[in-house]
Scaffold this motif. Structure first.
Motif, short mmCIF file in Angstrom:
data_model
loop_
_atom_site.label_atom_id
_atom_site.label_comp_id
_atom_site.label_asym_id
_atom_site.label_seq_id
_atom_site.Cartn_x
_atom_site.Cartn_y
_atom_site.Cartn_z
N CYS A 43 0.85 -1.19 0.00
CA CYS A 43 0.00 0.00 0.00
C CYS A 43 0.89 1.24 0.00
N LYS A 44 0.72 2.06 -0.99
CA LYS A 44 1.55 3.26 -1.16
C LYS A 44 0.90 4.47 -0.46
N ALA A 45 1.67 5.55 -0.35
CA ALA A 45 1.15 6.79 0.22
C ALA A 45 -0.09 7.22 -0.55
N GLY A 46 -1.11 7.62 0.18
CA GLY A 46 -2.37 8.04 -0.42
C GLY A 46 -3.41 6.93 -0.51
N THR A 47 -2.97 5.68 -0.30
CA THR A 47 -3.91 4.55 -0.30
C THR A 47 -4.76 4.60 0.97
N THR A 48 -6.04 4.32 0.83
CA THR A 48 -6.92 4.27 2.00
C THR A 48 -7.07 2.83 2.45
N ILE A 49 -7.03 2.65 3.75
CA ILE A 49 -7.29 1.34 4.34
C ILE A 49 -8.30 1.51 5.48
N TRP A 50 -8.89 0.40 5.87
CA TRP A 50 -9.84 0.40 6.99
C TRP A 50 -9.22 -0.40 8.13
N ILE A 51 -9.24 0.18 9.31
CA ILE A 51 -8.72 -0.49 10.50
C ILE A 51 -9.84 -0.56 11.53
N GLY A 52 -10.07 -1.76 12.03
CA GLY A 52 -11.13 -1.95 13.02
C GLY A 52 -10.66 -2.76 14.20
N LYS A 53 -11.47 -2.75 15.23
CA LYS A 53 -11.19 -3.51 16.45
C LYS A 53 -11.61 -4.97 16.22
N VAL A 54 -10.79 -5.88 16.71
CA VAL A 54 -11.07 -7.31 16.59
C VAL A 54 -11.81 -7.76 17.86
N GLU A 55 -12.97 -8.38 17.66
CA GLU A 55 -13.76 -8.88 18.79
C GLU A 55 -14.01 -10.37 18.64
N GLU A 56 -14.00 -11.06 19.75
CA GLU A 56 -14.32 -12.48 19.76
C GLU A 56 -15.78 -12.67 19.33
N VAL A 57 -16.03 -13.75 18.62
CA VAL A 57 -17.39 -14.06 18.18
C VAL A 57 -18.17 -14.64 19.35
N ASP A 58 -19.37 -14.13 19.57
CA ASP A 58 -20.23 -14.62 20.65
C ASP A 58 -20.89 -15.93 20.21
N ILE A 59 -20.55 -17.02 20.87
CA ILE A 59 -21.14 -18.31 20.51
C ILE A 59 -22.28 -18.70 21.46
N ARG A 60 -22.61 -17.84 22.39
CA ARG A 60 -23.73 -18.11 23.30
C ARG A 60 -25.02 -17.68 22.60
N ARG A 61 -25.49 -18.49 21.67
CA ARG A 61 -26.64 -18.11 20.85
C ARG A 61 -27.73 -19.16 20.80
N VAL A 62 -27.67 -20.13 21.69
CA VAL A 62 -28.71 -21.15 21.70
C VAL A 62 -30.00 -20.51 22.21
N ASN A 63 -31.08 -20.75 21.48
CA ASN A 63 -32.36 -20.15 21.80
C ASN A 63 -33.29 -21.24 22.33
N LEU A 64 -33.68 -21.13 23.59
CA LEU A 64 -34.51 -22.15 24.23
C LEU A 64 -35.85 -22.30 23.52
N THR A 65 -36.44 -21.22 23.06
CA THR A 65 -37.73 -21.29 22.37
C THR A 65 -37.63 -22.18 21.14
N SER A 66 -36.55 -22.04 20.38
CA SER A 66 -36.36 -22.88 19.19
C SER A 66 -36.24 -24.35 19.57
N ILE A 67 -35.53 -24.63 20.66
CA ILE A 67 -35.38 -26.02 21.12
C ILE A 67 -36.74 -26.59 21.50
N LEU A 68 -37.52 -25.80 22.24
CA LEU A 68 -38.84 -26.27 22.66
C LEU A 68 -39.77 -26.47 21.47
N GLU A 69 -39.71 -25.58 20.49
CA GLU A 69 -40.52 -25.73 19.28
C GLU A 69 -40.12 -26.98 18.52
N ASP A 70 -38.82 -27.23 18.39
CA ASP A 70 -38.35 -28.45 17.71
C ASP A 70 -38.82 -29.70 18.44
N LEU A 71 -38.73 -29.68 19.76
CA LEU A 71 -39.18 -30.81 20.56
C LEU A 71 -40.67 -31.04 20.36
#
Length: 123
Positions: free
Chosen positions: A33-61
């Motif tokens: 990347c040369k002078a004048g090139t634009t880049i995007w810099i962002g914060k890195v966050e861990e992915v939230d894997i706590r996404r189990v939905n009890l309602t969906s489980i009960l509906e499936d059951l």
């Protein structure tokens, strides 16, 4: 906190993470990347894997039992939530169990998400 960079804001190809914004800029320069090139810099966050939905489980059951016994299961209202506190306690326990399973079996995400990306111009 760590940071990652890309030449596009909504890219699926952000760099590996760095400790500082300056390290991101240095690597961008090292990658051509040369002078004048634009880049995007962002914060890195861990992915939230706590996404189990009890309602969906009960509906499936409920649907699975209905498939087995038919209309006898129609009036089995397990999806109705009488106690928000009991529901949340159970949903949290299920999420804890799923996270434990993922961690114990070496399946923790090796990826992250980049948020709050800001535009930087290479100097």
């Amino acid at each position: 906190m760590s940071y990652s960079w890309s030449t596009e804001e909504y890219s699926n190809h952000y760099s590996t993470d760095f400790d500082t914004i300056e390290e991101c800029i240095k690597e961008a320069k090292d990658m051509g990347c040369k002078a004048g090139t634009t880049i995007w810099i962002g914060k890195v966050e861990e992915v939230d894997i706590r996404r189990v939905n009890l309602t969906s489980i009960l509906e499936d059951l409920h649907n699975a039992v209905y498939d087995d016994v038919g209309e006898f299961a129609e009036d089995w209202y397990i999806e109705d939530i009488d106690s928000k506190e009991a529901y949340e306690k159970c949903e949290n326990a299920i999420n804890d169990l799923v996270v434990k399973y993922i961690e114990e079996n070496g399946m923790k995400p090796t990826f992250a998400k980049v948020v709050d990306a800001e535009l930087y111009v290479i100097k």
